[in-house]
Design an enzyme around this catalytic site. Structure first.
Site, PDB file in Angstrom:
ATOM      1  N   HIS A 128      41.145  54.983  35.417  1.00  0.00           N
ATOM      2  CA  HIS A 128      41.313  54.767  36.651  1.00  0.00           C
ATOM      3  C   HIS A 128      41.829  53.402  36.777  1.00  0.00           C
ATOM      4  O   HIS A 128      41.272  52.432  36.430  1.00  0.00           O
ATOM      5  CB  HIS A 128      40.264  54.937  37.554  1.00  0.00           C
ATOM      6  CG  HIS A 128      39.951  56.510  38.012  1.00  0.00           C
ATOM      7  ND1 HIS A 128      39.676  56.666  39.169  1.00  0.00           N
ATOM      8  CD2 HIS A 128      40.137  57.447  37.285  1.00  0.00           C
ATOM      9  CE1 HIS A 128      39.709  58.126  39.306  1.00  0.00           C
ATOM     10  NE2 HIS A 128      39.935  58.523  38.171  1.00  0.00           N
TER      11      HIS A 128
ATOM     12  N   LYS B  67      27.272  49.439  38.013  1.00  0.00           N
ATOM     13  CA  LYS B  67      27.058  48.580  36.989  1.00  0.00           C
ATOM     14  C   LYS B  67      25.776  48.992  35.838  1.00  0.00           C
ATOM     15  O   LYS B  67      25.822  48.199  35.092  1.00  0.00           O
ATOM     16  CB  LYS B  67      26.621  47.237  37.445  1.00  0.00           C
ATOM     17  CG  LYS B  67      27.941  46.294  38.118  1.00  0.00           C
ATOM     18  CD  LYS B  67      28.664  45.891  37.096  1.00  0.00           C
ATOM     19  CE  LYS B  67      30.171  45.559  37.447  1.00  0.00           C
ATOM     20  NZ  LYS B  67      31.077  46.131  36.773  1.00  0.00           N
TER      21      LYS B  67
ATOM     22  N   TYR C 241      34.163  44.410  39.196  1.00  0.00           N
ATOM     23  CA  TYR C 241      33.959  45.737  38.970  1.00  0.00           C
ATOM     24  C   TYR C 241      34.532  46.226  37.597  1.00  0.00           C
ATOM     25  O   TYR C 241      33.831  47.142  37.147  1.00  0.00           O
ATOM     26  CB  TYR C 241      34.998  46.255  39.998  1.00  0.00           C
ATOM     27  CG  TYR C 241      34.580  47.657  40.182  1.00  0.00           C
ATOM     28  CD1 TYR C 241      33.877  48.287  41.230  1.00  0.00           C
ATOM     29  CD2 TYR C 241      35.311  48.638  39.186  1.00  0.00           C
ATOM     30  CE1 TYR C 241      33.634  49.582  41.460  1.00  0.00           C
ATOM     31  CE2 TYR C 241      35.102  50.150  39.487  1.00  0.00           C
ATOM     32  CZ  TYR C 241      34.302  50.512  40.631  1.00  0.00           C
ATOM     33  OH  TYR C 241      33.881  52.031  40.515  1.00  0.00           O
TER      34      TYR C 241
ATOM     35  N   TYR D 104      35.673  54.028  48.516  1.00  0.00           N
ATOM     36  CA  TYR D 104      34.379  53.165  49.025  1.00  0.00           C
ATOM     37  C   TYR D 104      34.573  53.083  50.117  1.00  0.00           C
ATOM     38  O   TYR D 104      35.382  52.289  50.868  1.00  0.00           O
ATOM     39  CB  TYR D 104      34.128  52.030  48.405  1.00  0.00           C
ATOM     40  CG  TYR D 104      33.641  52.184  46.560  1.00  0.00           C
ATOM     41  CD1 TYR D 104      34.564  52.273  45.710  1.00  0.00           C
ATOM     42  CD2 TYR D 104      32.365  51.958  46.490  1.00  0.00           C
ATOM     43  CE1 TYR D 104      34.122  52.486  44.266  1.00  0.00           C
ATOM     44  CE2 TYR D 104      31.764  52.049  45.083  1.00  0.00           C
ATOM     45  CZ  TYR D 104      32.768  52.243  44.199  1.00  0.00           C
ATOM     46  OH  TYR D 104      32.363  52.200  42.858  1.00  0.00           O
TER      47      TYR D 104
ATOM     48  N   PRO E 115      23.322  51.247  42.813  1.00  0.00           N
ATOM     49  CA  PRO E 115      24.790  51.881  42.153  1.00  0.00           C
ATOM     50  C   PRO E 115      25.992  51.342  42.791  1.00  0.00           C
ATOM     51  O   PRO E 115      27.071  51.828  42.242  1.00  0.00           O
ATOM     52  CB  PRO E 115      24.398  53.383  42.241  1.00  0.00           C
ATOM     53  CG  PRO E 115      23.433  53.559  43.334  1.00  0.00           C
ATOM     54  CD  PRO E 115      22.582  52.184  43.442  1.00  0.00           C
TER      55      PRO E 115
END
Ligand code: FAD
Ligand code: DHB
Length: 395
Positions: A72, A297, A388, A202, A293
């Site tokens: 991704h 990480k 990220y 998200y 979460p």
């Protein structure tokens, strides 16, 4: 029994540490109190940072990940009516992979049972001793009920949040703990449904956060924020899909439904315990820290800890130099606090706090303003992307 490194816990941290040591010529034994089927079926994280993928490849367990993992290059962030794509590759040159923690653990276990070192399941009464000497021991009862003693040069507690190792370190060092329990939980599902999105979504929504993730082209993984007092029995499949549609839906686009094969509720906390060492007992992964979460990480941080620790233990055991083991806790904690901050920031930006828990519309406006800032600013997007996809590991 004798080994160089006695490792408690066959989660990602313990298994990968054992593998990292093995390829560098250091013996270890891994002790796990659950059975193999249980450890392999535990549904948890799904996103691997670049450095995690590279580490798995480097130790020879990246083949299936390279074949079946989903590469991704970004994520979508969403507020009602508006979805914005962040292109990680363009922003910071790094990317992530979708590959379940279950699969990482299966690959590590299969390799270890094939090539060694020993991995013992179903052991009980695991207890480290004499960790403030140069000859620590672990006593345990093996799967046949026989009392055993493992003599080691070093013991590593990779036994997760509820393990036996951290309490020993804390008691012996008078260590310090930081903790924040969030006033919400995640209800997560696995569903036999093709993901309706290319990259993860998200989403902020006044009803609460939602996340669209996946495990394969035919399996979706989705989460909705729920109150911590909610019971899974009160969430029918229909109710879950309706909440996901409400929070993730856009005009002309909806979530793909399918049979739900797993559902559970996960509480959320930040937790950091220091130091990560007492004498010859070292902590790694969830044994020392927990992140909520939202930033994906937890697993990656466990991998970063053991990557650092493996290098330090090789130096200690092969070159008899203590500099890296002495630096381990402080070095690891710099990354742990960075990830703790990023996970807290993502969590705070995306989850709504109910009025009953003290939240109000002022909070909502601040969150929306922060999200719009990320939508509009390449600098803000880059900050998110760098964190990220995972900052380089300090060695
Ligand atoms: P663990 O995976 O907890 O492994 C510890 C191992 O030690 C376990 O196998 C345990 O059985 C064993 N053990 C414990 N006590 C003993 C003992 N006394 N003797 C012997 N063995 C023992 N992170 C994300 O990034 N995204 C997510 O979606 C996500 N979801 C999660 C869902 C759940 C329910 C949980 C608990 C965690 C989730 N995480 C998630 C976090 C991530 O899965 C962890 O950070 C990761 O598992 C840490 O790996 P670890 O090896 O340190 O610990
Ligand atoms: C998944 C879990 C996360 O915590 C996250 O931030 C993204 C994806 C997952 O399970 O797929």
């Amino acid at each position: 029994m004798r080994t160089q490194v006695g490792i408690i816990g066959a989660g990602p941290a313990g298994l990968l540490l054992s593998r990292l040591l093995h390829v560098q010529g250091i013996d270890s034994v891994v002790l796990e109190n659950r059975d193999r089927a249980y450890v392999e079926a535990r549904i948890r994280a799904g996103i691997l940072e670049s450095h995690t993928v590279q580490t798995l490849r480097d130790v020879g367990v990246g083949d299936r990940l390279d074949r079946e993992g989903l590469h991704h290059t970004g994520i979508h962030l969403q507020i009602p009516g508006e979805r914005v794509h962040l292109d990680f590759e363009a922003l910071c040159g790094r990317t992530v992979w979708v590959y379940g923690q279950t699969e990482v653990v299966k690959d590590l276990i299969a390799t270890q049972l094939d090539e060694g070192p020993p991995l013992l399941f179903c052991v009980t009464d695991v207890q480290p001793h004499d960790v403030d000497t140069d000859s620590p021991r672990i006593t345990f009862t093996d799967a046949d009920g026989v009392a055993q003693e493992l003599q080691c040069d070093v013991v590593v507690g990779a036994d997760g949040f509820h393990g036996v190792s951290r309490p020993l370190v804390t008691a012996a060092t008078g260590g310090k703990v930081w903790e924040r329990v969030y006033p919400f939980s995640w209800l997560g599902i696995l569903a036999d449904a093709a993901p309706a999105t290319d990259d993860l979504v998200y989403a902020w929504h006044p009803d609460g956060f939602a996340l669209y993730s996946m495990r394969s082209p035919s399996v979706s993984r989705l989460y909705v924020q729920v109150d911590p007092t909610e019971k899974i029995e009160d969430w029918s499949d229909e109710r879950i899909w309706d909440a996901l549609d409400e929070r993730l839906g856009l005009s002309g686009w909806s979530v793909n439904r399918g049979p739900i094969t797993e559902k559970s509720i996960l509480p959320m906390r930040s937790f950091v315990s220091t130091p990560m060492r007492h004498g010859r007992l070292f902590l790694a992964g969830d044994a020392a820290h927990i992140v909520p979460p939202t930033g994906a990480k937890g697993l990656n941080l466990a991998v970063a800890d053991v990557t650092l620790l493996a290098t330090a233990l090789v130096r200690l055991l092969q070159e008899k130099e203590t500099d890296l083991v002495d630096a381990y806790s402080d070095t690891a904690l710099r990354r742990i606090w960075r990830c703790t901050h990023f996970s807290w920031w993502m969590t705070s930006m995306l989850h709504t706090v109910s009025a009953a828990q003290g939240g109000d519309d002022f909070d909502h406006q601040l969150q929306l303003s922060q999200l719009r800032r990320v939508f509009a600013s390449e600098a803000a997007q880059r900050e998110l992307a760098e964190n990220y996809t995972g900052l380089p590991i300090e060695r």
